[in-house]
Design an enzyme around this catalytic site. Structure first.
Site, short mmCIF file in Angstrom:
data_model
loop_
_atom_site.label_atom_id
_atom_site.label_comp_id
_atom_site.label_asym_id
_atom_site.label_seq_id
_atom_site.Cartn_x
_atom_site.Cartn_y
_atom_site.Cartn_z
N GLN A 1 0.87 -1.18 0.00
CA GLN A 1 0.00 0.00 0.00
C GLN A 1 0.91 1.23 0.00
O GLN A 1 1.40 1.66 1.05
CB GLN A 1 -0.91 -0.02 1.22
CG GLN A 1 -1.71 -1.31 1.39
CD GLN A 1 -2.78 -1.49 0.34
OE1 GLN A 1 -3.78 -0.78 0.31
NE2 GLN A 1 -2.58 -2.47 -0.55
N ALA B 1 -11.87 2.81 4.21
CA ALA B 1 -10.90 1.90 3.61
C ALA B 1 -10.04 2.59 2.55
O ALA B 1 -10.24 3.76 2.22
CB ALA B 1 -11.63 0.70 3.03
N HIS B 2 -9.12 1.81 1.99
CA HIS B 2 -8.15 2.38 1.04
C HIS B 2 -8.82 2.89 -0.23
O HIS B 2 -9.76 2.31 -0.74
CB HIS B 2 -7.04 1.36 0.70
CG HIS B 2 -7.50 0.07 0.13
ND1 HIS B 2 -6.65 -0.99 -0.10
CD2 HIS B 2 -8.72 -0.37 -0.27
CE1 HIS B 2 -7.31 -2.00 -0.62
NE2 HIS B 2 -8.57 -1.64 -0.73
N ASN B 3 -8.30 4.02 -0.70
CA ASN B 3 -8.74 4.67 -1.95
C ASN B 3 -10.17 5.18 -1.90
O ASN B 3 -10.75 5.54 -2.94
CB ASN B 3 -8.56 3.75 -3.15
CG ASN B 3 -7.09 3.56 -3.50
OD1 ASN B 3 -6.48 2.56 -3.11
ND2 ASN B 3 -6.52 4.51 -4.21
#
Length: 343
Positions: free
Chosen positions: A199, A240-242
């Site tokens: 990540q 969460a991511h993005n």
């Protein structure tokens, strides 16, 4: 600190009904009023308290007309809630502010701190970090390498901000929150063993965002997880991511947004709302508590409820039916038996 009611009314540009020389030295809830206390009234459900409260003064809306005598001095303003918030903000700014670096703490030699910064004991500021003016970093906070923090931010105890993340101005992050931990990125191989996907992105938090305690905002796989200007996140939220959240959106506790989803501006998400991954929630969407959104919402400005989510009024109409399903099942079985008996 003590103030006369007349001084408070002047600050709020309100009008007084009663003795403006009454002294105020505290604030209190209307149902727990006490002598010297200032409270407010706006919700009609609490009207009975205004006639019995022991508070010395109460802030009310201009259009309030009491049905009984009110013992407290009334300060009339256009919006009593906003007036109280304004007053509390003024009070908070009068409290002496901490400045300076407490020891023991660690500040990397390549980090740069602005003017009037406070760094509490046992805080850590990593290599290349940039800290703006009037920033407060409370004890045991961790500021990773290359983190950028704008002016007038407050980072409370136990906050962890991982490397490379960026905060705008006037951002407040409460205790225990983690900004920039790795997103939940794993890829199964041929043997179904999960391999970590690095990540390498970051988190960007824009101006005037406030994030509650023990919330997690994960760094992007690539690019940035982004929280828009003026957005407010409650305690115990997972972003969460993005994920991209727009401006002036509010999310209540225990809500979660899965990876790569986009939540628009001026949205309101109640407690325990879940948003699935790789979908979009448009501007001005309102989600009642425990709503589950598993596909892109097509129309902006809707109020949603249920899981899977549907229009709030449609859900209520449906609920009238499906709450009766056991009864309808019994009636159907009886009708079926009657028909079979006629053969």
């Amino acid at each position: 600190m003590e103030f006369r009611v007349s001084d408070i009314a002047q600050l709020l540009q309100g009008t007084i009904e009663g003795d403006g020389n009454v002294i105020i030295n505290d604030v209190c809830k209307i149902e727990e009023g006490k002598q010297g206390g200032l409270t407010f009234f706006s919700n009609p459900k609490y009207e009975h308290f205004i006639y019995s409260t022991e508070a010395s003064a109460v802030i009310v809306n201009n259009d309030f007309v009491p049905s009984q005598p009110v013992k407290a001095v009334m300060i009339k303003v256009p919006d009593s809630r906003q007036a109280l918030a304004q007053l509390l903000d003024m009070y908070e700014k009068m409290v002496p502010q901490k400045v300076g670096v407490e020891q023991p703490s660690y500040i990397a030699s390549t980090a740069k701190l602005g003017e009037k910064v406070y760094v509490g004991a046992f805080a850590y500021i990593g290599e290349g970090a940039r800290i703006g003016n009037n920033v407060k970093i409370y004890p045991q906070a961790y500021i990773g390498d290359g983190v950028q923090i704008g002016d007038d931010c407050e980072i409370y105890s136990g906050v962890k901000i991982y490397k490379g993340c960026s905060l705008g101005q006037r951002v407040v992050i409460h205790a225990g929150t983690v900004i920039g931990a790795d997103g939940f990125g794993f890829q199964p191989d041929a043997n179904n063993n999960y391999k970590k996907v690095p990540q390498i992105g970051n988190v960007v938090i824009e101006d005037d965002v406030e994030i509650g305690a023990n919330t997690c905002v994960d760094r992007a796989t690539m690019g940035s997880t982004r929280i828009g200007r003026g957005t407010k996140l409650d305690n115990l939220i997972q972003v969460a991511h993005n994920v991209v959240i727009g401006q002036n959106t509010v999310m209540a506790a225990m809500s979660g947004v899965a990876g790569s989803s986009k939540v628009g501006s001026n949205c309101m998400l109640g407690g325990q709302v879940g948003v699935a991954g790789h979908i979009e929630v448009p501007d001005r969407t309102i989600c009642a508590a425990q709503t589950g959104i598993n596909s892109t919402v097509k129309k902006a400005g809707q109020t949603l409820f249920g899981s899977p989510a549907m229009d709030y009024m449609e859900f209520n109409r449906s609920f009238v039916i499906f709450r009766k399903l056991p009864q309808l099942k019994r009636e159907l079985d009886e009708l079926k038996a009657t028909v079979q008996g006629m053969k």
